[in-house]
Scaffold this motif. Sequence first.
Motif, PDB file in Angstrom:
ATOM      1  N   SER A  75      42.642  15.065  81.032  1.00 43.26           N
ATOM      2  CA  SER A  75      43.137  15.156  82.411  1.00 43.26           C
ATOM      3  C   SER A  75      44.164  14.054  82.695  1.00 43.26           C
ATOM      4  O   SER A  75      45.162  14.301  83.375  1.00 43.26           O
ATOM      5  N   GLN A  76      43.944  12.850  82.172  1.00 44.35           N
ATOM      6  CA  GLN A  76      44.918  11.774  82.340  1.00 44.35           C
ATOM      7  C   GLN A  76      46.234  12.112  81.642  1.00 44.35           C
ATOM      8  O   GLN A  76      47.314  11.863  82.173  1.00 44.35           O
ATOM      9  N   TYR A  77      46.133  12.674  80.437  1.00 43.99           N
ATOM     10  CA  TYR A  77      47.327  13.044  79.681  1.00 43.99           C
ATOM     11  C   TYR A  77      48.134  14.098  80.438  1.00 43.99           C
ATOM     12  O   TYR A  77      49.349  13.983  80.576  1.00 43.99           O
ATOM     13  N   ILE A  78      47.457  15.113  80.926  1.00 41.06           N
ATOM     14  CA  ILE A  78      48.155  16.192  81.633  1.00 41.06           C
ATOM     15  C   ILE A  78      48.785  15.667  82.922  1.00 41.06           C
ATOM     16  O   ILE A  78      49.930  15.993  83.235  1.00 41.06           O
ATOM     17  N   GLU A 103      53.720  26.935  84.981  1.00 44.86           N
ATOM     18  CA  GLU A 103      54.348  26.874  83.661  1.00 44.86           C
ATOM     19  C   GLU A 103      54.291  25.448  83.104  1.00 44.86           C
ATOM     20  O   GLU A 103      54.003  25.240  81.927  1.00 44.86           O
ATOM     21  N   MET A 104      54.568  24.472  83.959  1.00 43.27           N
ATOM     22  CA  MET A 104      54.536  23.075  83.524  1.00 43.27           C
ATOM     23  C   MET A 104      53.126  22.678  83.075  1.00 43.27           C
ATOM     24  O   MET A 104      52.965  21.954  82.094  1.00 43.27           O
ATOM     25  N   SER A 105      52.108  23.157  83.773  1.00 46.37           N
ATOM     26  CA  SER A 105      50.727  22.869  83.373  1.00 46.37           C
ATOM     27  C   SER A 105      50.419  23.477  82.013  1.00 46.37           C
ATOM     28  O   SER A 105      49.738  22.862  81.191  1.00 46.37           O
ATOM     29  N   GLY A 106      50.939  24.679  81.779  1.00 49.21           N
ATOM     30  CA  GLY A 106      50.747  25.322  80.479  1.00 49.21           C
ATOM     31  C   GLY A 106      51.409  24.543  79.356  1.00 49.21           C
ATOM     32  O   GLY A 106      50.841  24.390  78.269  1.00 49.21           O
ATOM     33  N   ILE A 107      52.594  24.027  79.615  1.00 54.68           N
ATOM     34  CA  ILE A 107      53.306  23.220  78.618  1.00 54.68           C
ATOM     35  C   ILE A 107      52.537  21.925  78.353  1.00 54.68           C
ATOM     36  O   ILE A 107      52.381  21.505  77.201  1.00 54.68           O
ATOM     37  N   ALA A 108      52.039  21.315  79.414  1.00 57.24           N
ATOM     38  CA  ALA A 108      51.259  20.081  79.262  1.00 57.24           C
ATOM     39  C   ALA A 108      50.005  20.347  78.424  1.00 57.24           C
ATOM     40  O   ALA A 108      49.638  19.535  77.571  1.00 57.24           O
ATOM     41  N   GLU A 109      49.377  21.479  78.662  1.00 53.59           N
ATOM     42  CA  GLU A 109      48.174  21.863  77.906  1.00 53.59           C
ATOM     43  C   GLU A 109      48.510  22.055  76.423  1.00 53.59           C
ATOM     44  O   GLU A 109      47.782  21.572  75.538  1.00 53.59           O
ATOM     45  N   GLU A 110      49.613  22.739  76.136  1.00 53.83           N
ATOM     46  CA  GLU A 110      50.043  22.926  74.742  1.00 53.83           C
ATOM     47  C   GLU A 110      50.325  21.590  74.075  1.00 53.83           C
ATOM     48  O   GLU A 110      49.946  21.368  72.921  1.00 53.83           O
ATOM     49  N   ASP A 111      51.009  20.708  74.796  1.00 47.45           N
ATOM     50  CA  ASP A 111      51.321  19.390  74.241  1.00 47.45           C
ATOM     51  C   ASP A 111      50.051  18.575  73.994  1.00 47.45           C
ATOM     52  O   ASP A 111      49.957  17.849  73.004  1.00 47.45           O
ATOM     53  N   TRP A 112      49.078  18.707  74.902  1.00 52.14           N
ATOM     54  CA  TRP A 112      47.798  18.018  74.692  1.00 52.14           C
ATOM     55  C   TRP A 112      47.158  18.499  73.393  1.00 52.14           C
ATOM     56  O   TRP A 112      46.665  17.690  72.601  1.00 52.14           O
ATOM     57  N   ASN A 113      47.161  19.801  73.173  1.00 57.16           N
ATOM     58  CA  ASN A 113      46.538  20.344  71.968  1.00 57.16           C
ATOM     59  C   ASN A 113      47.188  19.778  70.704  1.00 57.16           C
ATOM     60  O   ASN A 113      46.502  19.495  69.719  1.00 57.16           O
ATOM     61  N   LYS A 114      48.497  19.588  70.734  1.00 57.37           N
ATOM     62  CA  LYS A 114      49.196  18.990  69.591  1.00 57.37           C
ATOM     63  C   LYS A 114      48.903  17.497  69.503  1.00 57.37           C
ATOM     64  O   LYS A 114      48.602  16.972  68.428  1.00 57.37           O
ATOM     65  N   ASP A 136      47.550   5.066  69.101  1.00 58.52           N
ATOM     66  CA  ASP A 136      48.361   5.611  68.000  1.00 58.52           C
ATOM     67  C   ASP A 136      48.730   7.074  68.237  1.00 58.52           C
ATOM     68  O   ASP A 136      49.886   7.457  68.110  1.00 58.52           O
ATOM     69  N   ARG A 137      47.757   7.904  68.590  1.00 57.84           N
ATOM     70  CA  ARG A 137      48.052   9.320  68.856  1.00 57.84           C
ATOM     71  C   ARG A 137      48.937   9.466  70.086  1.00 57.84           C
ATOM     72  O   ARG A 137      49.833  10.312  70.121  1.00 57.84           O
ATOM     73  N   PHE A 138      48.726   8.626  71.095  1.00 57.88           N
ATOM     74  CA  PHE A 138      49.565   8.618  72.291  1.00 57.88           C
ATOM     75  C   PHE A 138      51.017   8.325  71.907  1.00 57.88           C
ATOM     76  O   PHE A 138      51.937   9.018  72.341  1.00 57.88           O
ATOM     77  N   SER A 139      51.234   7.313  71.105  1.00 52.55           N
ATOM     78  CA  SER A 139      52.591   6.928  70.699  1.00 52.55           C
ATOM     79  C   SER A 139      53.259   8.009  69.865  1.00 52.55           C
ATOM     80  O   SER A 139      54.418   8.351  70.086  1.00 52.55           O
ATOM     81  N   ILE A 140      52.534   8.553  68.916  1.00 54.49           N
ATOM     82  CA  ILE A 140      53.087   9.597  68.050  1.00 54.49           C
ATOM     83  C   ILE A 140      53.473  10.826  68.863  1.00 54.49           C
ATOM     84  O   ILE A 140      54.494  11.458  68.604  1.00 54.49           O
ATOM     85  N   ALA A 141      52.686  11.140  69.877  1.00 53.53           N
ATOM     86  CA  ALA A 141      52.945  12.331  70.701  1.00 53.53           C
ATOM     87  C   ALA A 141      54.325  12.283  71.345  1.00 53.53           C
ATOM     88  O   ALA A 141      54.959  13.330  71.534  1.00 53.53           O
ATOM     89  N   TRP A 142      54.822  11.119  71.673  1.00 59.41           N
ATOM     90  CA  TRP A 142      56.121  11.005  72.321  1.00 59.41           C
ATOM     91  C   TRP A 142      57.258  11.411  71.398  1.00 59.41           C
ATOM     92  O   TRP A 142      58.355  11.714  71.851  1.00 59.41           O
ATOM     93  N   TYR A 143      57.034  11.425  70.109  1.00 60.52           N
ATOM     94  CA  TYR A 143      58.093  11.713  69.151  1.00 60.52           C
ATOM     95  C   TYR A 143      57.980  13.089  68.516  1.00 60.52           C
ATOM     96  O   TYR A 143      58.891  13.553  67.883  1.00 60.52           O
ATOM     97  N   LYS A 144      56.858  13.729  68.666  1.00 58.20           N
ATOM     98  CA  LYS A 144      56.643  15.022  68.010  1.00 58.20           C
ATOM     99  C   LYS A 144      57.012  16.204  68.851  1.00 58.20           C
ATOM    100  O   LYS A 144      57.053  17.307  68.373  1.00 58.20           O
ATOM    101  N   HIS A 145      57.235  16.029  70.128  1.00 61.08           N
ATOM    102  CA  HIS A 145      57.450  17.188  71.018  1.00 61.08           C
ATOM    103  C   HIS A 145      58.890  17.282  71.432  1.00 61.08           C
ATOM    104  O   HIS A 145      59.625  16.408  71.551  1.00 61.08           O
TER     105      HIS A 145
END
Length: 109
Positions: free
Chosen positions: A56-59, A78-89, A100-109
């Motif tokens: 919930s914090q991530y979204i 739509e934005m909530s759906g995108i946030a949900e997809e990004d959370w799953n990744k 570490d996963r938080f930092s990596i997420a900024w570069y993978k999407h």
Amino acid sequence: QRLRIEREKEGMSRIGNNKSMQRERWRFHHRVAAVLKDIWQSLQKLGRGQRDMSKSQYIQMHLAVQQEVNEHVADPHEMSGIAEEDWNKASQGFASLDFDRFSIAWYKH
């Protein structure tokens, strides 16, 4: 904070035009690392001492960033759906994100 981010964007735009190369260079740029650390620390304060970031914090963070970054914010559903997809990744199957996963997420999407 907003002025600092604008200065960072200007500096990053000078790094290069190739988006994948640019993203990779940003990953190791000391100013970007500092901004991510600042975001993480701010979120930790809001999380009342939680060590990791919940879904919930991530979204919530994702939606706030999208509103700031995108001039034309898409449909909230739509934005909530995108946030949900990004959370799953980003979560890589874990129940929460560590730094570490938080930092990596900024570069993978």
